[in-house]
Scaffold this active site. Structure first.
Site, mmCIF file in Angstrom:
data_model
loop_
_atom_site.group_PDB
_atom_site.id
_atom_site.type_symbol
_atom_site.label_atom_id
_atom_site.label_comp_id
_atom_site.label_asym_id
_atom_site.label_seq_id
_atom_site.Cartn_x
_atom_site.Cartn_y
_atom_site.Cartn_z
ATOM 1 N N HIS A 1 -12.948 3.800 6.255
ATOM 2 C CA HIS A 1 -13.097 3.096 4.977
ATOM 3 C C HIS A 1 -13.859 1.800 5.205
ATOM 4 C CE1 HIS A 1 -10.060 5.096 2.071
ATOM 5 N NE2 HIS A 1 -10.641 5.985 2.850
ATOM 6 N N TYR B 1 -6.060 -2.241 -4.660
ATOM 7 C CA TYR B 1 -4.938 -3.179 -4.764
ATOM 8 C C TYR B 1 -5.015 -3.791 -6.163
ATOM 9 C CZ TYR B 1 -4.234 -2.974 0.313
ATOM 10 O OH TYR B 1 -3.962 -2.565 1.601
ATOM 11 N N PRO C 1 4.176 -5.332 3.191
ATOM 12 C CA PRO C 1 3.159 -4.302 3.417
ATOM 13 C C PRO C 1 1.806 -4.563 2.751
ATOM 14 C CG PRO C 1 4.760 -3.556 1.797
ATOM 15 C CD PRO C 1 5.254 -4.867 2.304
ATOM 16 N N LYS D 1 -0.285 -4.325 7.562
ATOM 17 C CA LYS D 1 -0.312 -4.843 8.934
ATOM 18 C C LYS D 1 0.872 -4.441 9.807
ATOM 19 C CE LYS D 1 -4.205 -6.973 8.660
ATOM 20 N NZ LYS D 1 -5.355 -6.245 9.193
ATOM 21 N N TYR E 1 -8.405 -8.357 6.968
ATOM 22 C CA TYR E 1 -7.992 -6.982 6.634
ATOM 23 C C TYR E 1 -8.396 -6.003 7.742
ATOM 24 C CZ TYR E 1 -6.561 -3.075 3.777
ATOM 25 O OH TYR E 1 -5.898 -1.967 3.324
HETATM 26 C C1 PHB Z 1 -0.134 3.191 2.561
HETATM 27 O O1 PHB Z 1 -1.084 3.998 2.536
HETATM 28 O O2 PHB Z 1 1.035 3.594 2.644
HETATM 29 C C2 PHB Z 1 -0.439 1.739 2.486
HETATM 30 C C3 PHB Z 1 -1.755 1.334 2.461
HETATM 31 C C4 PHB Z 1 -2.045 -0.011 2.379
HETATM 32 C C5 PHB Z 1 -1.023 -0.934 2.317
HETATM 33 C C6 PHB Z 1 0.302 -0.530 2.366
HETATM 34 C C7 PHB Z 1 0.600 0.819 2.445
HETATM 35 O O3 PHB Z 1 -1.332 -2.260 2.213
#
Ligand code: PHB
Ligand code: APR
Length: 389
Positions: free
Chosen positions: A72, A200, A292, A296, A384
């Site tokens: 990605h 997000y 989350p 990380k 990130y």
């Molecule tokens: C997930 O795919 O479970 C996931 C992805 C990004 C995040 C948290 C969880 O920031």
């Protein structure tokens, strides 16, 4: 029983460390409280920094993540009425890889089988002893018998609730903690992801995240109350709430289906200092937790494994203990930066119960700044994709 490094905990941190040491001729025994099936049934995040993938490759488990992991090169922040793509490649020259933590763990267990590495499952009452001497050991109960494992070092990879952190004298340990007044309700569904990159989303109704495992498996989250339980949310309620928090054009493309997993996780920031006491070294969730939002959790565990692996290798191969002595300082320096980033992403995108109009205006100003400033986007992107080790 005797080994060079006793590893307590068979999650990603313990498995990765053990495999790296094994490939360098350093002997380990891994003690895990649960069954292998239980460890492999845990669903966790799925975004890997390139440093984490590089460590997997060094550990000899890079093949499947190379074949099946999705590269990605960006992610989208959808909030305050706009969809802002953060172009990781352009801003940092780097990317992340989408590959579930469950798959990382599975690959590592399979590599252990092939290497005939020693893993003891269903170990109860695991306890480190004499960690401040040159002859530490671990006792545990397995198959109705008490066993003793003598070793040169103990790696405490036993997660947040494990016993290792408590083995550091309370008076010499500082724990920093922040809890957040909400949780994440997560759903796994056998539907194609709503978009090709992660979204997000911040909205008046709270945070939402669109993530994925592969082309046919999606992972979605919505911010929820800490008092909620998964049974309070049937699938329709979840999908309706998710749609309401996404931009209309995204919501219109959402393909829904029955959830194959649904769970709620509270959000927490936590750091324990120091991460070493005598011959005990903490790694991963045993020493720190991040919310989350920045993806990380696994990557911070891998970061500790990197420092500890280098330090143990220098000890066993070059009789040099400088890296063992600086382990706690080196690991914590990177951890605190990642704690800051995860806390910042969380604050940027969630709704807080006590939030004032002023607080919301600041969130919007920050989102506006990110949209307008390449420097702000770059700061987000470099965190990130993962800071250098
Ligand atoms: C997930 O795919 O479970 C996931 C992805 C990004 C995040 C948290 C969880 O920031
Ligand atoms: N004895 C032996 N093993 C134990 C004990 C104990 N007393 N207590 C806990 N464990 C095991 C757990 O069963 C688990 O398998 O330690 C392991 C710790 O694994 P994780 O909690 O996954 O922690 P870690 O390996 O540090 O990985 C960190 O993985 O689980 C995610 O959210 C976490 O993303 C983060 C990353």
């Amino acid at each position: 029983m005797r080994t060079q490094v006793a590893i307590i905990g068979g999650g990603p941190a313990g498995l990765l460390l053990s495999q790296l040491l094994h490939t360098n001729g350093i002997d380990t025994v891994l003690l895990e409280r649960r069954t292998r099936e239980h460890v492999l049934s845990r669903i966790r995040a799925g975004v890997l920094e390139s440093g984490t993938v590089a460590l997997m490759q060094q550990a000899g488990v890079g093949e499947r993540v190379n074949d099946e992991g999705q590269v990605h090169e960006g992610a989208v922040i959808a909030a305050a009425g706009r969809m802002q793509r953060i172009d990781f490649s352009k801003l940092t020259g780097r990317h992340v890889t989408i590959y579930g933590q469950t798959e990382v763990t599975r690959d590592l267990y399979e590599a252990r089988d092939a290497a005939e590495a020693v893993t003891l499952h269903e170990c109860a009452g695991v306890k480190p002893h004499d960690i401040d001497t040159d002859a530490p050991y671990v006792t545990f109960l397995q198959g109705g018998k008490v066993h003793r494992l003598d070793c040169e070092f103990i790696a405490g990879c036993d997660g947040f609730h494990g016993p290792c952190r408590q083995a550091i004298p309370e008076a010499r340990r500082t724990e920093y903690e922040k809890t957040y007044p909400f949780g994440w309700l997560g759903v796994l569904s056998e539907t194609p992801p709503v978009a090709s990159e992660l979204i997000y989303a911040g909205s008046e109704r709270g945070f939402a995240l669109c993530s994925m495992r592969n082309e046919t498996l999606s992972r979605y989250y919505v911010q929820c109350a800490l008092s909620d339980s998964p049974e309070d949310w049937d699938d329709d309620m979840f999908w309706d709430e998710l749609r309401r928090r996404l931009p209309e054009e995204v919501a219109a493309n959402l393909e829904t289906g029955p959830s194959v997993e649904k769970s709620i996780a509270p959000l927490r920031s936590f750091v324990c200092e120091p991460m070493r006491w005598g011959r005990l070294f903490l790694c991963g969730d045993a020493a720190h937790i991040v919310p989350p939002t920045g993806a990380k959790g696994l990557n911070t565990a891998a970061s500790d494994v990197h420092y500890l692996f280098q330090a143990l290798k220098a000890h066993f191969q070059n009789k040099n203990d400088a890296l063992l002595d600086s382990y706690s300082t080196d690991a914590l320096a990177r951890i605190w930066k990642t704690e800051r980033f995860s806390w910042w992403m969380t604050n940027l995108l969630h709704r807080y119960p006590e939030q004032t109009p002023f607080d919301i205006a600041l969130q919007n100003a920050e989102l506006d700044y990110i949209a307008q400033s390449t420097a702000a986007q770059q700061a987000l992107a470099e965190n990130y994709v993962g800071l250098p080790y």
